[in-house]
Design a protein around this motif. Structure first.
Motif, PDB file in Angstrom:
ATOM      1  N   VAL A   1     -24.997 -22.868 -29.403  1.00 55.55           N
ATOM      2  CA  VAL A   1     -24.323 -21.990 -29.832  1.00 55.55           C
ATOM      3  C   VAL A   1     -24.906 -20.541 -30.377  1.00 55.55           C
ATOM      4  O   VAL A   1     -25.674 -19.895 -30.630  1.00 55.55           O
ATOM      5  N   ASP A   2     -23.970 -19.446 -31.197  1.00 54.84           N
ATOM      6  CA  ASP A   2     -23.971 -18.478 -30.437  1.00 54.84           C
ATOM      7  C   ASP A   2     -24.364 -17.730 -31.815  1.00 54.84           C
ATOM      8  O   ASP A   2     -24.493 -17.908 -32.909  1.00 54.84           O
ATOM      9  N   GLY A   3     -26.000 -16.731 -32.330  1.00 55.64           N
ATOM     10  CA  GLY A   3     -26.300 -16.146 -32.902  1.00 55.64           C
ATOM     11  C   GLY A   3     -25.313 -15.225 -33.517  1.00 55.64           C
ATOM     12  O   GLY A   3     -25.692 -14.699 -33.823  1.00 55.64           O
ATOM     13  N   ALA A   4     -24.604 -14.822 -33.191  1.00 55.57           N
ATOM     14  CA  ALA A   4     -23.456 -13.889 -33.435  1.00 55.57           C
ATOM     15  C   ALA A   4     -22.830 -13.821 -34.966  1.00 55.57           C
ATOM     16  O   ALA A   4     -22.371 -13.821 -36.156  1.00 55.57           O
ATOM     17  N   SER A   5     -22.604 -15.489 -35.441  1.00 57.35           N
ATOM     18  CA  SER A   5     -22.014 -15.964 -36.092  1.00 57.35           C
ATOM     19  C   SER A   5     -23.307 -17.127 -36.868  1.00 57.35           C
ATOM     20  O   SER A   5     -23.229 -17.402 -38.300  1.00 57.35           O
ATOM     21  N   GLY A   6     -24.367 -16.650 -36.658  1.00 58.63           N
ATOM     22  CA  GLY A   6     -25.822 -17.529 -37.052  1.00 58.63           C
ATOM     23  C   GLY A   6     -25.987 -18.387 -36.955  1.00 58.63           C
ATOM     24  O   GLY A   6     -25.500 -18.776 -36.229  1.00 58.63           O
ATOM     25  N   ILE A   7     -27.445 -19.166 -36.753  1.00 61.14           N
ATOM     26  CA  ILE A   7     -27.849 -20.057 -35.985  1.00 61.14           C
ATOM     27  C   ILE A   7     -28.669 -20.492 -36.810  1.00 61.14           C
ATOM     28  O   ILE A   7     -29.868 -19.958 -37.938  1.00 61.14           O
ATOM     29  N   ILE A   8     -28.881 -21.676 -37.809  1.00 64.80           N
ATOM     30  CA  ILE A   8     -30.015 -22.873 -38.388  1.00 64.80           C
ATOM     31  C   ILE A   8     -30.175 -23.556 -37.957  1.00 64.80           C
ATOM     32  O   ILE A   8     -29.828 -24.367 -37.437  1.00 64.80           O
ATOM     33  N   LEU A   9     -31.581 -23.823 -38.290  1.00 62.72           N
ATOM     34  CA  LEU A   9     -32.845 -24.839 -37.545  1.00 62.72           C
ATOM     35  C   LEU A   9     -33.806 -25.149 -38.913  1.00 62.72           C
ATOM     36  O   LEU A   9     -33.830 -24.234 -39.575  1.00 62.72           O
TER      37      LEU A   9
ATOM     38  N   LEU B   1     -30.256 -27.880 -48.481  1.00 65.92           N
ATOM     39  CA  LEU B   1     -30.415 -28.668 -49.263  1.00 65.92           C
ATOM     40  C   LEU B   1     -29.796 -29.697 -49.035  1.00 65.92           C
ATOM     41  O   LEU B   1     -30.240 -31.258 -48.858  1.00 65.92           O
ATOM     42  N   LEU B   2     -28.075 -30.106 -48.451  1.00 65.59           N
ATOM     43  CA  LEU B   2     -27.956 -31.366 -48.086  1.00 65.59           C
ATOM     44  C   LEU B   2     -28.236 -31.740 -46.739  1.00 65.59           C
ATOM     45  O   LEU B   2     -28.041 -32.460 -46.590  1.00 65.59           O
ATOM     46  N   HIS B   3     -29.119 -30.565 -45.899  1.00 63.92           N
ATOM     47  CA  HIS B   3     -29.786 -30.715 -45.019  1.00 63.92           C
ATOM     48  C   HIS B   3     -31.024 -30.793 -44.480  1.00 63.92           C
ATOM     49  O   HIS B   3     -31.857 -30.745 -43.660  1.00 63.92           O
ATOM     50  N   SER B   4     -31.534 -31.391 -45.958  1.00 65.52           N
ATOM     51  CA  SER B   4     -33.508 -31.300 -46.215  1.00 65.52           C
ATOM     52  C   SER B   4     -33.998 -32.146 -45.888  1.00 65.52           C
ATOM     53  O   SER B   4     -35.113 -32.086 -45.952  1.00 65.52           O
ATOM     54  N   ASN B   5     -33.697 -33.189 -45.114  1.00 62.88           N
ATOM     55  CA  ASN B   5     -34.379 -34.333 -43.991  1.00 62.88           C
ATOM     56  C   ASN B   5     -35.520 -33.674 -43.140  1.00 62.88           C
ATOM     57  O   ASN B   5     -34.560 -33.052 -41.965  1.00 62.88           O
ATOM     58  N   PRO B   6     -36.259 -33.252 -43.761  1.00 65.59           N
ATOM     59  CA  PRO B   6     -37.443 -32.961 -41.863  1.00 65.59           C
ATOM     60  C   PRO B   6     -37.560 -33.649 -41.334  1.00 65.59           C
ATOM     61  O   PRO B   6     -38.317 -33.659 -40.151  1.00 65.59           O
ATOM     62  N   LYS B   7     -37.032 -34.574 -41.515  1.00 65.87           N
ATOM     63  CA  LYS B   7     -37.259 -36.762 -40.357  1.00 65.87           C
ATOM     64  C   LYS B   7     -36.071 -35.770 -39.229  1.00 65.87           C
ATOM     65  O   LYS B   7     -35.977 -37.050 -37.947  1.00 65.87           O
ATOM     66  N   HIS B   8     -35.155 -35.899 -39.278  1.00 65.54           N
ATOM     67  CA  HIS B   8     -33.867 -35.451 -38.575  1.00 65.54           C
ATOM     68  C   HIS B   8     -33.683 -34.459 -38.487  1.00 65.54           C
ATOM     69  O   HIS B   8     -34.255 -32.747 -38.718  1.00 65.54           O
ATOM     70  N   ALA B   9     -34.395 -33.863 -36.969  1.00 62.54           N
ATOM     71  CA  ALA B   9     -33.416 -31.997 -36.294  1.00 62.54           C
ATOM     72  C   ALA B   9     -31.552 -31.931 -36.900  1.00 62.54           C
ATOM     73  O   ALA B   9     -30.783 -32.479 -36.521  1.00 62.54           O
ATOM     74  N   LEU B  10     -32.164 -30.349 -37.015  1.00 59.51           N
ATOM     75  CA  LEU B  10     -31.150 -29.758 -37.845  1.00 59.51           C
ATOM     76  C   LEU B  10     -30.646 -28.327 -37.088  1.00 59.51           C
ATOM     77  O   LEU B  10     -31.541 -27.332 -36.776  1.00 59.51           O
ATOM     78  N   TYR B  11     -30.162 -28.363 -35.835  1.00 60.20           N
ATOM     79  CA  TYR B  11     -28.845 -27.041 -35.403  1.00 60.20           C
ATOM     80  C   TYR B  11     -28.066 -27.382 -35.712  1.00 60.20           C
ATOM     81  O   TYR B  11     -26.846 -27.466 -34.896  1.00 60.20           O
ATOM     82  N   MET B  12     -27.592 -25.754 -35.949  1.00 60.84           N
ATOM     83  CA  MET B  12     -26.326 -25.555 -36.817  1.00 60.84           C
ATOM     84  C   MET B  12     -25.796 -23.884 -36.348  1.00 60.84           C
ATOM     85  O   MET B  12     -26.662 -23.210 -36.702  1.00 60.84           O
TER      86      MET B  12
END
Length: 170
Positions: A150-158, A125-136
Motif C-alpha cells: 500500500v503506497d504512502g503517496a495515496s495514503g495509508i490507514i491502519l 467509524l465504519l471500520h472501528s472494530n478494534p478486534k480486527h486489523a485494518l490496513y487500507m
C-alpha cells in the motif's frame, strides 16, 4: 438516538504521520499545519537533513506536532527501498507508535496531501472494530514478481491492531 448522533459522539483518537521533504516546508507542510492538520496530533518525518536544518525544522514541533528525522534506510528498512521512498513508512510508523501508543487510527500521508477530516471520520467509524486489523490504502505492484504494497503517496490507514502487529515486526 439515531445512528448519526451515536457516531457523532464516538471519540476517535487519530494520529497523522506526514512524510515530508525538508525542501518543501513552506510550500507544502506549513499550509497543511495551518489548514486540515491544525489542532491534530501528528508526527512529521523529514528526509535526511544536516544538523543546522534539523534544528530549524525541530522548531515546528508543538504540543500536537512532533518532528522526526530519517536517515538512509538501514536494517529491515532496506528490504523495500527499490529506488523509491516506500521505506520511509517504517520509521514514520515507528515514530507514530512511540509518540502516540494509545491512538485508535494511524493515517500516513505525503506532504502534498489534503485530508477531508469529516469524510475520513465517517470512513473510520465504519471500520472501528478494534478486534480486527485494518490496513487500507491503494495497492501498488512492483518488481519482477509484481509484489504489492500500500503506497504512502495515496495514503495509508491502519487501526491500532494493525499498527500493533506491524510494530512487532519493526
Amino acid at each position: 438516538q439515531s445512528g448519526g448522533e451515536e457516531r457523532a459522539n464516538v471519540n476517535l483518537r487519530v494520529v497523522y504521520g506526514v512524510s515530508a521533504s525538508h525542501r518543501a516546508v513552506k510550500q507544502r507542510l506549513q499550509p497543511m499545519l495551518s489548514t486540515w492538520l491544525k489542532g491534530e496530533k501528528a508526527v512529521v518525518l523529514f528526509d535526511t537533513v544536516d544538523a543546522k536544518e534539523k534544528a530549524t525544522l525541530s522548531e515546528l514541533s508543538t504540543q500536537n506536532i512532533s518532528a522526526a528525522f530519517s536517515e538512509q534506510p538501514s536494517g529491515k528498512d532496506t528490504a523495500i527501498t527499490n529506488g523509491n521512498g516506500a521505506w520511509k513508512v517504517f520509521p514514520l510508523l515507528r515514530s507514530m507508535l512511540s509518540a502516540h501508543p494509545s491512538a485508535d487510527f494511524f493515517v500516513l500521508v505525503d506532504d502534498d496531501a489534503f485530508v477531508i477530516k469529516e469524510n475520513l471520520r465517517e470512513l473510520l467509524l465504519l471500520h472501528s472494530n478494534p478486534k480486527h486489523a485494518l490496513y487500507m490504502g491503494r495497492a501498488i505492484a512492483f518488481g519482477p514478481l509484481m509484489s504489492s504494497y500500500v503506497d504512502g503517496a495515496s495514503g495509508i490507514i491502519l487501526n491500532a491492531e494493525a499498527a500493533r502487529r506491524i510494530g512487532l515486526a519493526l
